[in-house]
Design a protein around this motif. Structure first.
Motif, PDB file in Angstrom:
ATOM      1  N   ALA A  49       0.847  -1.198   0.000  1.00 55.49           N
ATOM      2  CA  ALA A  49       0.000   0.000   0.000  1.00 55.49           C
ATOM      3  C   ALA A  49       0.884   1.251   0.000  1.00 55.49           C
ATOM      4  O   ALA A  49       2.028   1.216   0.453  1.00 55.49           O
ATOM      5  N   GLY A  50       0.331   2.333  -0.500  1.00 57.82           N
ATOM      6  CA  GLY A  50       1.075   3.584  -0.543  1.00 57.82           C
ATOM      7  C   GLY A  50       0.219   4.753  -0.093  1.00 57.82           C
ATOM      8  O   GLY A  50      -0.993   4.627   0.104  1.00 57.82           O
ATOM      9  N   VAL A  51       0.856   5.897   0.058  1.00 54.35           N
ATOM     10  CA  VAL A  51       0.165   7.108   0.500  1.00 54.35           C
ATOM     11  C   VAL A  51      -1.004   7.395  -0.442  1.00 54.35           C
ATOM     12  O   VAL A  51      -0.873   7.341  -1.665  1.00 54.35           O
ATOM     13  N   GLY A  52      -2.170   7.659   0.162  1.00 52.20           N
ATOM     14  CA  GLY A  52      -3.381   7.942  -0.587  1.00 52.20           C
ATOM     15  C   GLY A  52      -4.278   6.732  -0.798  1.00 52.20           C
ATOM     16  O   GLY A  52      -5.446   6.892  -1.145  1.00 52.20           O
ATOM     17  N   ASP A  53      -3.744   5.526  -0.588  1.00 50.79           N
ATOM     18  CA  ASP A  53      -4.564   4.319  -0.756  1.00 50.79           C
ATOM     19  C   ASP A  53      -5.548   4.166   0.400  1.00 50.79           C
ATOM     20  O   ASP A  53      -5.202   4.415   1.551  1.00 50.79           O
ATOM     21  N   ASP A  54      -6.763   3.747   0.080  1.00 48.20           N
ATOM     22  CA  ASP A  54      -7.714   3.322   1.100  1.00 48.20           C
ATOM     23  C   ASP A  54      -7.442   1.850   1.355  1.00 48.20           C
ATOM     24  O   ASP A  54      -7.293   1.073   0.398  1.00 48.20           O
ATOM     25  N   ASP A  76       0.381  -4.128  16.381  1.00 53.55           N
ATOM     26  CA  ASP A  76      -1.012  -3.949  16.782  1.00 53.55           C
ATOM     27  C   ASP A  76      -1.939  -3.898  15.592  1.00 53.55           C
ATOM     28  O   ASP A  76      -3.143  -4.092  15.726  1.00 53.55           O
ATOM     29  N   ALA A  77      -1.396  -3.581  14.401  1.00 54.39           N
ATOM     30  CA  ALA A  77      -2.244  -3.430  13.214  1.00 54.39           C
ATOM     31  C   ALA A  77      -1.459  -3.824  11.971  1.00 54.39           C
ATOM     32  O   ALA A  77      -0.249  -3.609  11.897  1.00 54.39           O
ATOM     33  N   ILE A  78      -2.174  -4.405  11.005  1.00 50.27           N
ATOM     34  CA  ILE A  78      -1.550  -4.762   9.727  1.00 50.27           C
ATOM     35  C   ILE A  78      -2.548  -4.501   8.602  1.00 50.27           C
ATOM     36  O   ILE A  78      -3.754  -4.697   8.763  1.00 50.27           O
ATOM     37  N   VAL A  79      -2.027  -4.035   7.477  1.00 47.18           N
ATOM     38  CA  VAL A  79      -2.843  -3.823   6.278  1.00 47.18           C
ATOM     39  C   VAL A  79      -3.093  -5.196   5.653  1.00 47.18           C
ATOM     40  O   VAL A  79      -2.152  -5.927   5.389  1.00 47.18           O
ATOM     41  N   VAL A  80      -4.372  -5.522   5.422  1.00 47.47           N
ATOM     42  CA  VAL A  80      -4.709  -6.812   4.829  1.00 47.47           C
ATOM     43  C   VAL A  80      -5.350  -6.674   3.451  1.00 47.47           C
ATOM     44  O   VAL A  80      -5.607  -7.671   2.789  1.00 47.47           O
ATOM     45  N   GLY A  81      -5.601  -5.441   3.011  1.00 47.19           N
ATOM     46  CA  GLY A  81      -6.179  -5.247   1.681  1.00 47.19           C
ATOM     47  C   GLY A  81      -6.120  -3.790   1.250  1.00 47.19           C
ATOM     48  O   GLY A  81      -6.143  -2.884   2.071  1.00 47.19           O
ATOM     49  N   ILE A  82      -6.018  -3.606  -0.049  1.00 44.25           N
ATOM     50  CA  ILE A  82      -6.093  -2.270  -0.649  1.00 44.25           C
ATOM     51  C   ILE A  82      -7.450  -2.198  -1.347  1.00 44.25           C
ATOM     52  O   ILE A  82      -7.779  -3.058  -2.163  1.00 44.25           O
ATOM     53  N   ILE A  83      -8.231  -1.188  -1.016  1.00 41.11           N
ATOM     54  CA  ILE A  83      -9.612  -1.080  -1.509  1.00 41.11           C
ATOM     55  C   ILE A  83      -9.635  -0.511  -2.921  1.00 41.11           C
ATOM     56  O   ILE A  83      -9.090   0.556  -3.177  1.00 41.11           O
ATOM     57  N   ASP A  84     -10.269  -1.251  -3.826  1.00 35.74           N
ATOM     58  CA  ASP A  84     -10.443  -0.791  -5.215  1.00 35.74           C
ATOM     59  C   ASP A  84     -11.743  -0.009  -5.356  1.00 35.74           C
ATOM     60  O   ASP A  84     -11.847   0.874  -6.200  1.00 35.74           O
TER      61      ASP A  84
END
Length: 88
Positions: A49-54, A76-84
């Motif tokens: 993921a990058g800056v600006g991604d939901d 405590d937190a991890i990104v599990v998906g980038i929203i299209d």
């Protein structure tokens, strides 16, 4: 799980061994009305993921369990998906 927007990156040359190789992002969660919350969360990212991604986050023990059973990672937190897209 929560939804948020990536608002920045964190670089740390000295960190806990379990964090080596993990990209760290600053995520601003979204409220139920879609507005950004006042808080910010630091989350590990292994999917690019990058800056600006939901993104979709998972937090707490579910975040730790996203690694193999042999690896204990102090997160405590991890990104599990980038929203299209979504139906809001």
């Amino acid at each position: 799980m929560r939804i948020g927007t990536v608002v920045g990156n964190i670089w740390a040359t000295r960190k806990e061994e379990g964090l080596q190789g993990l990209k760290l992002l600053i995520i601003q969660p979204k409220k139920t009305n879609g507005q950004l919350a006042d808080e910010q969360i630091v989350a590990a990212d292994r999917i690019g993921a990058g800056v600006g991604d939901d993104v979709i986050l998972t937090m707490g023990s579910a975040a730790v369990r996203s690694f193999s059973k042999e690896v204990i990672c102090p997160i405590d937190a991890i990104v599990v998906g980038i929203i299209d897209g979504s139906d809001e």
